[in-house]
Write a protein that holds these residues in place. Structure first.
Motif: not given
Lengths: 232, 373
Positions: B66-80, B151-156
């Motif tokens: 809605h607010t067109r916010t998008f934090i790209p992956p490097p700033q999220r540090r949610a490593v997949l 900051r968050l680890l995502l494992l597939d």
């Protein structure tokens, strides 16, 4: 016999050609790397227009290209006027002029192999780099460029070789001024016109061997690489 | 706290998830392939820009259409960690491991020696990635992700390429590292072992939705609701891997599930079963036609029984019944049980339970390829 020998040792056109091709390759790579990268990653609607514009030299007769460049280089037009103010010389019939013409005319030969090799770098590695903390420019330098290095080599070689072979556009824009705008291809043309076949033979054979060796080297490198890849 | 309220559509598939998960401990996603588990991880990591809705992590907005916010992956540090490991082919193992580590930007995370010894990477450091086996690649990918200080680890499906011995060694290490550095984990898995080792809460995803959860200390109001009807085996039933034994009297197929025997009829339109004892088949059953028993029952006339382990009980549903998360030979499934049935003595987590079939199970024939999930 003596006059013949004199014309034979006049290598100014070879010097001009090498200087032109080397400078053109440098300028071409500087322009093409960002352009090709943008084309490889963009979803913009203007992408097809930019692609078509870049590919124009592939299909346009050099005379058409050269004609429009001559008009643009005219000091009565903004670009020509700007250049005259900056350098004190006109773009038409100068080395700078044929450099601009060569760069524009060789653009697709450099942009397309670069774009292809950037597009061939898997999305997978790029996504992996992004989640590991790399920003787009960082990803380009650390992942895309190293994985696309064969594309860089192909682009540089094709850009250089195509600049060496440039004829029509240079004749239109640069004329035939010895030691300034007379390149090998124009030199051969002039030699034939003046029935100096010995010189035409020498220059033609040299150019032929250069072109063949260049392409052979390129294909040998590519063959060697793909052969190694196939082994795995 | 990870707040998800996301929707994404691809041709023939829509994912719609509305969840709030605590930003500590682990969440496990399981369910049939094509359910959208990997897509959900990609959305959280920031690889699906076109996803509609909101993603918030610890109060920070990561994505809001809605607010067109998008934090790209490097700033999220949610490593997949991808299923196909995705090591960089132009870098050797040590430089792959350095990749994320040199881009931490001050974030605290597991140190080099720790990760190298935990994942037994010493002998691999100078190798080229193309010379690694699948399991080795996956170990390097896990190490690389942890060294990036997530900051968050995502494992597939992180352990799918590893052999059992390695898995037994690595899982506790992974769990310990994540615990020590307070890294929450969201993990797609089909393995009960992984679930148990990571101490994860299990969520089942089907067709782009989270249909059931075995959330033990869940206080939130359930918004998506459980699978409403578990009637039709072909759609809502539980499917498990079994072995073909033979054709019993009356044409039923005798199958073996672990040490137990189950009788199944062939589903209409199934392929012919090659009459070869020991072949892999899939059998399905309707969980509503199942009676639960605590001890191996004797003298019961039934279509066979299945021994399962109770992974967790969702008690949030109160009157309506309990949602049990069970595992058979490592395959996970959930089933609803009426509260009236379970009231006298609720089964405890970890306890073996026997599922007694009051109707024949269904088999769709030889299914080395996986069959209908």
């Amino acid at each position: 016999m003596d006059t013949n020998w004199l014309t034979m040792t006049d290598l100014s056109s070879v010097v001009v050609t090498l200087k032109l091709a080397a400078s053109a390759t440098v300028v071409l790579m500087v322009i093409s790397i960002p352009l090709a990268w943008w084309l490889a990653v963009t979803h913009s609607r203007i992408k097809p227009f930019v692609e078509a514009l870049t590919a124009l030299p592939l299909v346009l007769p050099p005379t058409v290209f050269g004609f429009y460049l001559l008009i643009l280089f005219n000091p009565q037009f903004p670009i020509g006027a700007f250049w005259l103010r900056m350098s004190g010389d006109t773009l038409a019939f100068s080395f700078s002029g044929i450099l601009v013409a060569t760069v524009l005319h060789s653009l697709p030969f450099v942009v397309q192999p670069l774009q292809n090799s950037f597009e061939n770098v898997g999305k997978g590695e790029i996504e992996a780099a992004a989640v590991l903390g790399a920003h787009p420019l960082d990803i380009f330098a650390s992942v895309t460029a190293p994985l696309a290095k064969r594309g860089f080599l192909t682009a540089a070689v094709l850009g250089f070789a195509h600049s060496v072979g440039e004829f029509g556009v240079i004749l239109m824009v640069g004329g035939n001024i010895p030691e300034r705008t007379r390149v090998i291809s124009i030199d051969i043309y002039t030699s034939v016109e003046t029935l100096d076949y010995a010189r035409a033979h020498l220059l033609s054979l040299g150019t032929l061997i250069f072109a063949f060796v260049t392409l052979l080297t390129l294909y040998l490198i590519n063959f060697g690489r793909s052969g190694r890849n196939r082994a795995f | 706290m990870l707040e998800l309220q996301v929707e994404i559509s691809f041709p023939g598939f829509t994912l719609s998830v509305s969840e709030t998960w605590p930003a500590k401990g682990s969440v496990a996603l399981f369910g049939p392939s094509g359910a959208g588990k990997s897509t959900l991880l990609r959305i959280i990591a920031g690889l699906e820009r076109s996803a509609a809705g909101q993603v918030r992590f610890n109060g920070t907005c990561w994505q809001d259409s809605h607010t067109r916010t998008f934090i790209p992956p490097p700033q999220r540090r949610a490593v997949l960690v991808f299923q196909d490991s995705r090591l960089f082919p132009h870098l050797n193992v040590i430089r792959n491991l350095h990749y994320g580590m040199t881009r931490r930007r001050g974030q605290e995370g597991p140190d080099w020696e720790h990760v190298i010894s935990s994942f037994q990477l010493h002998d691999l450091l100078d190798r080229r990635t193309e010379s690694l086996s699948g399991g080795e690649k996956q170990r390097v990918a896990l190490g690389r992700a942890l060294l990036a200080a997530p900051r968050l680890l995502l494992l597939d499906e992180p352990m799918s390429a590893l052999d059992t011995d390695r898995r037994d060694q690595l899982l506790p290490e992974l769990a310990r590292l994540c615990d020590q550095f307070a890294i929450p984990v969201i993990c797609v898995t089909h393995s009960e072992l992984e679930l148990r080792e990571l101490g994860a809460e299990a969520m089942k995803m089907v067709q782009g939705k989270i249909v059931s959860r075995a959330w033990q200390d869940r206080t939130q109001q359930d918004t998506t609701g459980p699978a409403k009807s578990l009637g039709d085996v072909s759609e809502h039933g539980v499917w498990l891997a079994a072995r073909f034994v033979g054709i019993a009297q009356g044409g039923l197929v005798e199958c073996q599930l672990g040490d137990e025997t189950v009788f199944a009829r062939r589903s209409t339109g199934s392929c012919t079963i090659a009459e070869k004892p020991g072949s892999q088949i899939r059998v399905g059953f309707d969980p509503r036609a199942v009676v639960l028993a605590r001890d191996p029952p004797s003298g019961v006339f039934s279509y066979g029984r299945i021994k399962a382990n109770l992974i967790s009980v969702d008690e949030s549903r109160g009157q309506q019944g309990q949602l049990l998360c069970l595992s058979v030979n490592g395959e996970l499934f959930t089933m609803e049980m009426s509260g009236d049935v379970l009231r006298p003595s609720l089964p405890t987590v970890g306890e073996p339970l026997y599922l007694i079939l009051s109707q024949p199970a269904v088999t769709n024939g030889i299914a080395e390829t996986g069959g209908a999930d």
